[in-house]
Design a protein around this motif. Sequence first.
Motif, PDB file in Angstrom:
ATOM      1  N   ARG A 225      -9.371   0.022  -5.003  1.00  0.00           N
ATOM      2  CA  ARG A 225      -9.180   1.335  -5.222  1.00  0.00           C
ATOM      3  C   ARG A 225     -10.276   2.183  -5.420  1.00  0.00           C
ATOM      4  NH1 ARG A 225      -7.779   3.093 -11.007  1.00  0.00           N
ATOM      5  NH2 ARG A 225      -7.889   0.723 -11.416  1.00  0.00           N
TER       6      ARG A 225
ATOM      7  N   ASP B 113      -1.245  -4.344  -8.904  1.00  0.00           N
ATOM      8  CA  ASP B 113      -0.639  -4.230  -7.621  1.00  0.00           C
ATOM      9  C   ASP B 113       0.058  -5.545  -7.246  1.00  0.00           C
ATOM     10  OD1 ASP B 113       0.055  -4.061  -4.812  1.00  0.00           O
ATOM     11  OD2 ASP B 113      -2.057  -3.715  -4.076  1.00  0.00           O
TER      12      ASP B 113
ATOM     13  N   ARG C 134       6.712  -3.521  -3.247  1.00  0.00           N
ATOM     14  CA  ARG C 134       5.322  -3.570  -3.751  1.00  0.00           C
ATOM     15  C   ARG C 134       5.230  -2.544  -4.791  1.00  0.00           C
ATOM     16  NH1 ARG C 134      -0.127  -2.277  -0.248  1.00  0.00           N
ATOM     17  NH2 ARG C 134      -1.425  -2.559  -1.814  1.00  0.00           N
TER      18      ARG C 134
ATOM     19  N   ARG D 213      -6.348  -5.877  -3.874  1.00  0.00           N
ATOM     20  CA  ARG D 213      -5.099  -5.416  -3.676  1.00  0.00           C
ATOM     21  C   ARG D 213      -4.309  -6.316  -2.558  1.00  0.00           C
ATOM     22  NH1 ARG D 213      -4.932   1.012  -3.264  1.00  0.00           N
ATOM     23  NH2 ARG D 213      -5.314   1.478  -5.426  1.00  0.00           N
TER      24      ARG D 213
ATOM     25  N   LEU E   2      -1.269 -12.076  -5.621  1.00  0.00           N
ATOM     26  CA  LEU E   2      -0.541 -11.089  -6.439  1.00  0.00           C
ATOM     27  C   LEU E   2       0.901 -11.081  -6.830  1.00  0.00           C
ATOM     28  CD1 LEU E   2      -2.423  -8.112  -4.588  1.00  0.00           C
ATOM     29  CD2 LEU E   2      -3.102  -8.957  -6.524  1.00  0.00           C
TER      30      LEU E   2
ATOM     31  N   ARG F 259      -9.212  -8.433   0.157  1.00  0.00           N
ATOM     32  CA  ARG F 259      -9.063  -8.989  -1.154  1.00  0.00           C
ATOM     33  C   ARG F 259     -10.136  -9.941  -1.607  1.00  0.00           C
ATOM     34  NH1 ARG F 259      -4.326 -10.342  -1.980  1.00  0.00           N
ATOM     35  NH2 ARG F 259      -4.416 -12.604  -2.255  1.00  0.00           N
TER      36      ARG F 259
ATOM     37  N   ARG G 178       2.624  -0.540  -7.603  1.00  0.00           N
ATOM     38  CA  ARG G 178       1.281  -0.354  -7.972  1.00  0.00           C
ATOM     39  C   ARG G 178       1.235   0.503  -9.313  1.00  0.00           C
ATOM     40  NH1 ARG G 178      -0.466   1.487  -2.239  1.00  0.00           N
ATOM     41  NH2 ARG G 178       1.768   1.462  -2.050  1.00  0.00           N
TER      42      ARG G 178
ATOM     43  N   GLU H 173      -5.324  -1.427 -13.488  1.00  0.00           N
ATOM     44  CA  GLU H 173      -4.687  -1.134 -12.456  1.00  0.00           C
ATOM     45  C   GLU H 173      -3.980  -2.555 -12.011  1.00  0.00           C
ATOM     46  OE1 GLU H 173      -4.803   0.339  -7.718  1.00  0.00           O
ATOM     47  OE2 GLU H 173      -6.027  -1.605  -8.593  1.00  0.00           O
TER      48      GLU H 173
END
Lengths: 514, 366
Positions: free
Chosen positions: A305, A447, A501, A185, A155, A191, A503, A445
């Motif tokens: 999520r 992250d 972080r 995430r 990420l 993940r 999101r 989305e």
Amino acid sequence: MRIGIHAGDTNTHGVLMKGTAILADVQLTTTTDIVDGITKAVSIILIKTNVDPAEISAVTVGTSYFSKAIEERRNLTPVAVVRLGLPATQAIPPFTDWPADLQEMINGHAYMAHGGYEFDGRAISQLQPPEIQEIANRIRDRGIQAVAISSVFSLVNPSMEEEAAHIIQESIPEAVITLSHEIGRMGLLERENAAIMNACLCELAKNVIQTLQQALANLRIHAPLYLSQNDGTLMAANYAERYPVLTFASTSSNAKCGAAFLSGAREAVVIDMGGKTSNIGVLVSGFPHESIFAVYLGGVRVNLRMPDVFTFNLGTGSLVSLDPLRIGPESVGQELTKRSLIFGGSDLTAIDIAVAAGITDMGQRSAVAGLSPRKVDRAMREMQRMVEQAVNQMKVNSAPLVVVLVGSGSILIRPRLAGALDVIRPDYFAVARAVGAAIGRVGGETDRVYSLSRISRETALQEARESACAKAAAAGANPSTIQVVDEQVTPLNYLRGNVLRVRIRSIGDLEQGI
Amino acid sequence: MIELDKRQVHDLALGAKIMGGGGGGDPYLVELMAQEAIRTSGPVHVWAVEEVPDDALVVAVGMMGGTTVLAERLPSNREIVRVISTLERYLDHPITALISIEMAGVNGVIPVISAARLALPLIDGDLMGRAFPGIHMTLAALAGLRATPMVIVDARGSQVILDTADNLTTEILARSIVMDMGGAAQFALYPMQGKQLCHIALSGSMSQIIHIGRSLHEAQDNSQDPILAIQRATQGRELFRGKVTDVQRHWQIGHDYVFGDASVEGEGVYMGQEMTLKFQNEYLLAVVGRHLVTSVPDNIVVLEARTANPIPPEFLISGVDLVAFGLPCAPRWRTPEGLSIVGPRTFGYDVDYRSITVSREIRMDS
């Protein structure tokens, strides 16, 4: 005009909507063949309304089919997992803490290789193409075609996952590859778990979605197909084929989004009552409230999520014993119309109680006429109490609140609840999930983690916003309509406060509009 | 002498997770490592503080850095063993037993992994009695002990030995090193003799955490109120219940960590009141209305009201329904010397320490 379908575990619901108007609705029992049931619902709508299939601009489908495949351990393909992170991460190898039966079914072997990043973007170790090539050969030799790739801090930088995928795809052209950064995430194991689950469902998803598209084409519907995501937004069919794990929580989210639309409530507790169970969740600003904790799917911990949902065992098919009084947790489920008293069966179920109490009329009322009115009343009060207890558990404060009752099972109780300001059972309550599917917009989305020693805060936020919007566009949103709807920026704990972080969620209209 | 088996480690991890509601991270992953270590190496022997021989060489072990980093760049298993072997080489003396630095979050459980892998006894105690953000914030430092020699080992195999002039310097240097090691690393520090340890360690704190975890497991198994079970087991005082309506985080010049403020709207008997929680890596001050009701070093633990899941500060968002508990700190922290290491002013708040055990409330002049 849009057709919205929701194929749940027990019931399949459908609606035809033009703008905000509902033109037709349909309810069926969910069939074992998911495509059959959906196609049947669509054709009933077309016949009922005599609408020209060419006028349909989109078909949106929510389904619990893929999560059920995991729960029931069927139609899953073996997955090879490639994790990039050596020499780190060895303490907790892939498939750690999985239920043994599921692991046995889909563990097509786990490989740990060099690669991965630090939080600040440095490599833990360089990706070694010959090492990946060797792994690819072994996966090919085992005949495994579903691959999940995870990399430490993908990420922060997805490049190594992408490079490894490229090497494996070259070796195994038919391989279907899931990259962890595209769905999960922060938190490598969770993940990676989500990526494995996604990979083991890809073949099934491709078959189901392509068969469904063909079936719709046979009905002369050539409008694009969308599937509902975990948060109630939509994704295009070709995107859903690659990310079936994103459909897992669509049932409860579609019910909540549908309930918000039908009732006009934006802050409320929504109770979605079905055949076996009821789900209760909270609407915040018209969206399903999200869980902040890791969730378990089929016994596996993932960090997708997901909406914050509490499930309790009450539905139209819940088995009832009157002496002593007991309701559920067992249910006759899909066999309601065979087994319950009012439909000529021999099992006393919750729906029989509701009919005997006179709060709803269905089937043969005479079949329950012999039940003791006093005992029926006690059972009714018990069902009411179960719902009130669930509302109490879910409510965010002690102020009276609006409760929206939806789902075909919501006829089981009287729309009066202790502690509720107002109980709304809106028109079309039974098909709220289908309405939720029909009114959905397309969501994305992201992250990410940014180290502010390398990038300014504003640039980081801008990049994350662009990434979230690009995801919505990839999922089928019209780019000119995409907006950021939620931003959360938190520092990583116990690191000096320059590591963020970020999101971000974005939403856009369907490519074709309504 | 007792032994830590599978079930006790499971209870310990849950207890440490609950205490992690005040900070210190979710021990889920380190519990997996601890269970694996016990499965392969056998149960861990536990020594009561008073059982530790005078001439024993004891060190504290744990991890330093971001728990989010720990959950992403998982450990390799080697670093946990290497911190000890390297420190033994530097000290030229075998290490006899291990102790936890903080009995909360991940560091409540990591010493079990080390003890199992190295076949060393683990001491029923710790050096903080809760989670703190600095390795200089220990009862050992309060007693005048040096944290160094300290060994830090990262997941890639780099290791650093620190031998510093004072404990605050150790914290500053170690924090920088850990940042450059990728934000998380294992350590061994505070080497001490058994006869020193018995005056320093908070005795019995591991048993207490196991008890908290077991109480909650039992409540869950019997469908009893989990919050009540936690309150009973921790002897905590309920500070507030309500819904989070706003969370703000701001960066302040001169401070390493982000300052957070959460507003909580009261419910039930707290209806009409508002609580402000001030937090950094842990919850540090609880202010109800204009009254400071609890402050660091007393521990503020925040749980979700429905599930009793702990909510560490990094996960706190608006809309969450919470219960906040105050837990008393070790009495030694309440001395002027203790407060000079872990009092509110060391965290940048210009207020006097507010103990939950004192009923009179102090008015905050905003």
